[in-house]
Design a protein around this motif. Sequence first.
Motif, PDB file in Angstrom:
ATOM      1  N   VAL A 136      30.014  -2.159  34.213  1.00  0.00           N
ATOM      2  CA  VAL A 136      29.373  -0.601  33.659  1.00  0.00           C
ATOM      3  C   VAL A 136      28.249  -0.816  32.601  1.00  0.00           C
ATOM      4  O   VAL A 136      27.391   0.105  32.973  1.00  0.00           O
ATOM      5  N   ALA A 137      28.725  -1.014  31.627  1.00  0.00           N
ATOM      6  CA  ALA A 137      27.941  -0.853  30.479  1.00  0.00           C
ATOM      7  C   ALA A 137      26.538  -1.368  30.700  1.00  0.00           C
ATOM      8  O   ALA A 137      25.517  -0.909  30.425  1.00  0.00           O
ATOM      9  N   SER A 183      33.472  -7.845  21.491  1.00  0.00           N
ATOM     10  CA  SER A 183      33.774  -6.604  21.163  1.00  0.00           C
ATOM     11  C   SER A 183      34.235  -5.816  22.059  1.00  0.00           C
ATOM     12  O   SER A 183      34.847  -4.919  22.094  1.00  0.00           O
ATOM     13  N   ILE A 184      33.928  -6.307  23.313  1.00  0.00           N
ATOM     14  CA  ILE A 184      34.379  -5.391  24.472  1.00  0.00           C
ATOM     15  C   ILE A 184      35.637  -5.572  24.617  1.00  0.00           C
ATOM     16  O   ILE A 184      36.535  -4.718  24.756  1.00  0.00           O
ATOM     17  N   PRO A 185      36.417  -6.647  24.853  1.00  0.00           N
ATOM     18  CA  PRO A 185      37.818  -6.868  24.837  1.00  0.00           C
ATOM     19  C   PRO A 185      38.629  -6.336  23.597  1.00  0.00           C
ATOM     20  O   PRO A 185      39.737  -5.485  24.001  1.00  0.00           O
ATOM     21  N   LEU A 186      37.760  -6.281  22.546  1.00  0.00           N
ATOM     22  CA  LEU A 186      38.511  -5.870  21.354  1.00  0.00           C
ATOM     23  C   LEU A 186      38.623  -4.393  21.644  1.00  0.00           C
ATOM     24  O   LEU A 186      39.430  -3.602  21.075  1.00  0.00           O
ATOM     25  N   LEU A 187      37.440  -3.498  22.059  1.00  0.00           N
ATOM     26  CA  LEU A 187      37.331  -2.229  22.220  1.00  0.00           C
ATOM     27  C   LEU A 187      38.480  -1.979  23.194  1.00  0.00           C
ATOM     28  O   LEU A 187      39.326  -0.972  23.144  1.00  0.00           O
ATOM     29  N   GLY A 188      38.657  -2.858  24.471  1.00  0.00           N
ATOM     30  CA  GLY A 188      39.626  -2.754  25.239  1.00  0.00           C
ATOM     31  C   GLY A 188      41.159  -2.687  25.067  1.00  0.00           C
ATOM     32  O   GLY A 188      41.845  -1.959  25.008  1.00  0.00           O
ATOM     33  N   ALA A 189      41.243  -3.480  23.766  1.00  0.00           N
ATOM     34  CA  ALA A 189      42.615  -3.790  23.145  1.00  0.00           C
ATOM     35  C   ALA A 189      42.977  -2.402  22.320  1.00  0.00           C
ATOM     36  O   ALA A 189      44.025  -1.889  22.609  1.00  0.00           O
ATOM     37  N   LEU A 190      41.777  -2.053  21.646  1.00  0.00           N
ATOM     38  CA  LEU A 190      42.369  -0.589  21.068  1.00  0.00           C
ATOM     39  C   LEU A 190      42.563   0.476  21.770  1.00  0.00           C
ATOM     40  O   LEU A 190      43.497   1.237  21.759  1.00  0.00           O
ATOM     41  N   LEU A 191      41.848   0.557  22.971  1.00  0.00           N
ATOM     42  CA  LEU A 191      42.131   1.434  23.999  1.00  0.00           C
ATOM     43  C   LEU A 191      43.557   1.441  24.788  1.00  0.00           C
ATOM     44  O   LEU A 191      44.406   2.285  24.734  1.00  0.00           O
ATOM     45  N   LEU A 192      44.089   0.150  24.686  1.00  0.00           N
ATOM     46  CA  LEU A 192      45.420  -0.050  25.236  1.00  0.00           C
ATOM     47  C   LEU A 192      46.390   0.311  24.147  1.00  0.00           C
ATOM     48  O   LEU A 192      47.586   0.749  24.525  1.00  0.00           O
ATOM     49  N   TRP A 193      46.182  -0.047  22.992  1.00  0.00           N
ATOM     50  CA  TRP A 193      47.040   0.366  21.951  1.00  0.00           C
ATOM     51  C   TRP A 193      47.266   2.009  21.888  1.00  0.00           C
ATOM     52  O   TRP A 193      48.388   2.477  21.977  1.00  0.00           O
TER      53      TRP A 193
END
Lengths: 419, 445
Positions: free
Chosen positions: A45-46, A383-393
């Motif tokens: 998407v990005a 950074s994208i999966p890490l951002l995703g990780a933050l989102l999931l937390w």
Amino acid sequence: MAFSRAYMQLRPIIVALGRHKVATMLIVLQVALTLAVTSNALFIVATRIVHQSRATGTDEAHLFVIRNKWTIGQSTTLIHADIRTDLHALRHVAGVRDAFSSNDFPLAGYGESGISTRLKVKPDQAKRPQFAMVYAADVHAIDTLGVSLIAGRNFRPDEVGSIGPDGTLASPDIIITRSLARKLFPDGHALGKTVYLPGGPTTIIGIVDRLQGPLSVTRSSDGDSVLVPAHYIDPAGVVYLIRTAPKAAMGPVITAALRALQSRSGLRIIDPERGIVTMSEARAHAYATDRNVSLLMSILSGMLLLATAGGIVGLSSFWVSQRRRQIGIRRSLGASSGDILRYFHVENFLIVSGGIFPGVVLAVLANLGLMKAFYPMNRMPLSIPLLGALLLWVLGQLAVWGPARHAARVPPVVAIRAD
Amino acid sequence: MWAYYVALALRSSGRSKALTALVIVLLAFGVSACMVSYAVFRATTSDPLPAKSSRLFVPQIDNFGPSYTWQNEPPDTLSYIDAVALWKARKARRQTLLYPAIWQVESVDQTTPVMSMHGDAVTADFFPMFDVPFRYGSGWTPHDDAQHASVVVISRHLNERLFHDQNSIGQEIQLDGKLFRIIGVLDRWNPRPRFYDLGSFGSNSNHAFDNAGDIYIPFTRATDMKKDSTSTSGCPTKSGQMDTSNWGAYLNSECDRIDAWVELATPGGVQRYREFLRNYAEEQQHLGRFAWSPNVRLRNLMRWMTHLQVTPRASTLSMLVSASFLLVVLVNVIGLMLARFMRRAPEIGIRRALGASRAAIYRQFLVEGATMGFVGGMLGVALTMLGLWGIGGLFESKIARLVHVDASLLSLTVVVAVIATVISALYPTWRAAQTQPAWQIKINN
């Protein structure tokens, strides 16, 4: 304080989780899968959003195109004269700021008279020459497109010749885009240099800031355009690019421009449906796939995140209901409702964290697979999966909030009541 | 007994409403997302000519050489030299050459304004090879090809515009200013994907879902008229520019612009034709035209479409993501089912204590899973229909309008939902069946 109290609970939480191995593993697996899929989907998407929001460098809001086909049997001399008469007429239509004729227009896509070329820096260059797309242009091209000339000069009327679909591309001078200049001369001194078109040497007399070619898909070289001072003489047709005056409404100008062209009938065919394209229509059409893919991926990612949140809510509420007695005992032994609340939040944090690491690995692997299957696709930055990780937390904490609050309300008296 | 299990399932669902609703809603969304993506995928990968697609083949000959080909794949179209050589060799039951072109169309009496229309220059076998339906008249004969005859087959759409759908056989129209006699009017014909001249447009083009053209004239006549293909032809030259200073040079160049098809009825025939292609390329090598050993392909229609990657990327991607979505949903459902079944440990304990066998517990809980799957599937059907209704906003209209709902899609929705739920219920059921009868009763009372 709250943190240290939460920390003290770590051991009992981990021990308790060990007793629900399968259920815990299921949430871990789910978090990992969700992270892998959503980070790839959101990366797509990005990329697509960045891709489709690129400016063409032109005054898109005030630009439209007439695809003018010539009727059969006209000589090139006649066509050349007709183009000049047409342009003269178009430039005098009320509401028209400027106009020029070309072989193609920005974002037209495949299927127009796209002319691609390769520019050599040395006549005997062994390295594969630089790819670029060519626009036939005249003195009015820069003003019509609304591009800014950042170095050098515009063409002069006496320089404007003609090119046809079958000839070899040649011109004593050209104007190129900044991105192309940088690729040809990485040292930054392109102006005044000689480069080689298939038809011979040519001088770079001007550099424009930005001008996208007819393509929207090559990504890296979409902005590498060459303006050649020439009228495009093709028995098949020509495109007229017209820029309206700042305050003029486009609709009436289009009608007036068509009327001006059709006053000399029998020369041309302008398709009633596809003959007129505004720049915004061209943009919408060129990026339709990008828009659809991003919309689709966003919807699916959203649903996926909701599904994961739903799963966490479901299992957590089940755990809460299973542990009512245990919670009651802890409460009667002096645990505050805040402690119970924290217990569930920490537990959820641990489980989600357990899914993050395999999730990131899976996300990177999926990205590598996609890169192979869908060329060209870029490598996803970590950074994208890490951002995703933050989102999931965050999502996990939100999802467990309801069941945890429910648990915190369990009164101590439950402990002594038979369930 | 089965009905009793279904009743039990429904009753227990009533007791844990929220969990049940969650499972059903998740299932419905997961399955319908997959089905909507599948419907699009199905529409874009469907066989345009199921009756004979396995007998239609595209010959490819590498006339570019290793330095100009991409991953050693021969170009998608043939040069004029090779195309005509294959056509004249007549080594297949039927063969056609074709290329897309745009024509300026005028009625003889000039009552209708001049139009610009798409079509293809084809050879006589085109019509029988691709089962093209005729409303009036027929295609032309190989004799007409040889004579470079000025005959034309027009679409029903053009016939409606020029002749109000009347039989126009024998009438004349002007194409690019030349008179052509109408010998055939097609009936509605719009194969999806538009496979026959796909090679000309290359892979990843949007052309595959365009409408069929309105004008078909003999290939030989079109070449006489110096009619160029509308596609961008590849030319293997050092400059990357075409060697097209004049028409004759163009025809004799290595520029590729012609689609070729052959019809081969038997596997033996396919083998022989492959041999023939290889021999032809070898001969060209001996003649000094090719400086490389034979590099030829012979793909049938479906393989050809796969090779050209006709399926829009968006469709494949959405298939992938929806499948992962369903997978995540199923992991989710396993967890929720586990919670649901474990909560009923006392009930299982009593049933076991009263003499229910493990097999009976298995049956009961798998039926329960299937029941939930069925309800989820029914909701999924509604969501799938809703999704397909909204597909116009997600895919280009020319693709969206190919997508349709049918009974097989809807029943597949339910079947997938039921099977998926039963599979996810396996582990929770196994756990449920492990419940020790006496132990449960003791603990809880």
